[in-house]
Design an enzyme around this catalytic site. Structure first.
Site, short mmCIF file in Angstrom:
data_model
loop_
_atom_site.label_atom_id
_atom_site.label_comp_id
_atom_site.label_asym_id
_atom_site.label_seq_id
_atom_site.Cartn_x
_atom_site.Cartn_y
_atom_site.Cartn_z
N ASP A 168 0.81 -1.22 0.00
CA ASP A 168 0.00 0.00 0.00
C ASP A 168 0.85 1.27 0.00
O ASP A 168 0.41 2.32 0.46
CB ASP A 168 -0.97 0.00 1.19
CG ASP A 168 -2.10 1.01 1.02
OD1 ASP A 168 -2.52 1.23 -0.13
OD2 ASP A 168 -2.57 1.58 2.03
N ASP A 190 -3.23 -5.00 -4.20
CA ASP A 190 -2.43 -3.79 -4.49
C ASP A 190 -0.99 -4.08 -4.88
O ASP A 190 -0.24 -3.15 -5.20
CB ASP A 190 -2.41 -2.81 -3.31
CG ASP A 190 -3.76 -2.19 -3.02
OD1 ASP A 190 -4.63 -2.22 -3.91
OD2 ASP A 190 -3.96 -1.69 -1.90
N ASP A 198 -11.93 1.09 6.06
CA ASP A 198 -10.81 1.28 5.13
C ASP A 198 -9.69 2.11 5.75
O ASP A 198 -8.59 2.17 5.20
CB ASP A 198 -11.29 1.98 3.86
CG ASP A 198 -12.26 1.14 3.07
OD1 ASP A 198 -12.01 -0.06 2.89
OD2 ASP A 198 -13.29 1.69 2.62
#
Length: 395
Positions: free
Chosen positions: A121, A159, A353
């Site tokens: 991330d 990701d 999130d």
């Protein structure tokens, strides 16, 4: 996108059944609608729920909000992924073994979301991961020992390919960290895919992020031709139709590249569909059985993506705890599409999130007027929104 694995693992249906018994006692004189685990696809594994979800359901029932309580119970009774990140190898092996053994006893297939690649991330909301490639390889080896010969679907590193170190200014001039990322993903593919009952899927982000011609070279370099396929829309909100079409285009483009073609000429998700289909008919004649397959995440896409009010925020973070979203279609291994192996709930619905500031100084999320929980923590307000706005309806 961080999702913590549960420390105590019990079959999800058993947990929800126990919750239903408690709710039944609380609902004396009120509606008796509670989750029926038997209604869900028995072939996908339901893990133990977030304990805060159970507390929320019980609190709602005590307050007389019976429908909402039943909705939360039904949501956690739905098959969904188990996330693994940050454990030392011994703990990772033990926890993965616990999950896969529990699923085998229930004659179901667990979905394991592995989220521990170094620099994940881009050190943002879900920062963390292994310290280096050697540590990551040892962790993957432990996961493989935990799975053994039991069945598992592995969602490998969300990701990891859509957000490379080179994409966020974290690489050097030689591209060392991006090269290491590809090597790490390839190592995981070559370690896990050969296991007898394991299927591995690689990252594509979502249909609103990379074009087909952009993500396919990353998939190929990440080893998709040696994996079962790829996944799309994890933790995002794009419709099932958009995800399935994106998946078909990517799968077809991978096949085209394998045959010597250039990904840059493949049709992408922005082409008119008739034109794209005509291109596929003319250039891709590989049978579906020999193409990369895919899975999609429908956990929060019932209302589609959120569009922030125009000009309201300098960084709207439309992906981050958007308001008014709903649960999507239930998970299944029977999609009716020869290229799509499953529709899954990969993101754990109801878990935050992260701290969404939308370009403001915070600490509150200006769209909600509250301080959002950390990534992976239970978010009661969002959980209720997902249940109430579910499409198709949850209850």
């Amino acid at each position: 996108m961080r999702e913590p694995v549960r420390g105590t693992l019990r079959r999800g249906a058993t947990v929800v059944a126990a919750l239903s018994v408690v709710l039944s006692g609380l609902l004396a004189g009120g509606p008796a609608a509670v989750a029926d685990p038997a209604r869900h696809d028995a072939r996908l594994y339901t893990p133990a729920p977030n304990p805060d979800a159970v507390r929320q359901a019980l609190g709602l029932a005590r307050a007389g909000q019976y429908k909402d309580a039943a909705g939360i119970a039904a949501m956690v009774a739905t098959p969904q992924a188990v996330w693994f990140d940050g454990q030392n190898p011994d703990d990772a092996e033990r926890l993965v073994r616990d999950v896969t053994k529990d699923a085998a006893r229930a004659a179901s297939v667990p979905v394991l979301a592995l989220y521990n690649v170094p620099g994940r991330d881009c050190a943002n909301y879900s920062a963390g991961g292994a310290a280096n490639s050697a540590e990551y390889r040892a962790w993957i080896d432990a996961v493989a020992r935990g799975i053994g010969s039991r069945d598992a679907m592995v969602v490998l590193e969300p990701d990891s390919l859509a957000l490379l170190p080179a994409d966020c200014g974290q690489d050097d001039a030689e591209g060392t960290r991006t090269a290491a990322r590809y090597a790490e993903v390839n190592y995981a593919v070559d370690t896990l895919e050969p296991l007898r009952g394991t299927r591995v899927y690689l990252d594509t982000g979502h249909p609103g992020w990379h074009s087909v011609g952009s993500i396919v070279p990353r998939l190929v370099e990440g080893g998709v031709t040696r994996a079962s396929g790829f996944f799309t829309n994890v933790s995002n909100y794009y419709s099932d139709d958009a995800g399935s079409w994106y998946g078909k285009l990517i799968s077809s483009c991978v096949a085209y590249v394998e045959g010597g073609g250039d990904a840059a000429v493949c049709p992408d998700q922005y082409w008119p569909r008739a034109d794209a289909q005509a291109w596929l008919d003319a250039h891709v004649r590989v049978p579906a059985s020999r193409m990369a397959h895919f899975v999609t995440d429908s956990s929060r896409n019932g209302q589609g993506p959120w569009t922030a009010p125009a000009g309201k925020y300098s960084d709207a973070q439309e992906w981050c705890n958007p308001p008014g979203r709903g649960l999507g279609a239930r998970p299944t291994l029977r999609t009716g599409d020869p290229l799509q192996d499953a529709r899954l709930w990969i993101k754990t619905p109801g878990e935050s999130d992260g701290l969404c500031l939308r370009g403001t100084s915070g600490p509150e999320d200006p769209e909600r007027g509250t301080v959002d929980p950390d990534a992976g923590d239970w978010f009661p307000q969002q959980a209720l929104e997902l249940v109430r706005n579910a499409r198709p309806p949850l209850l």
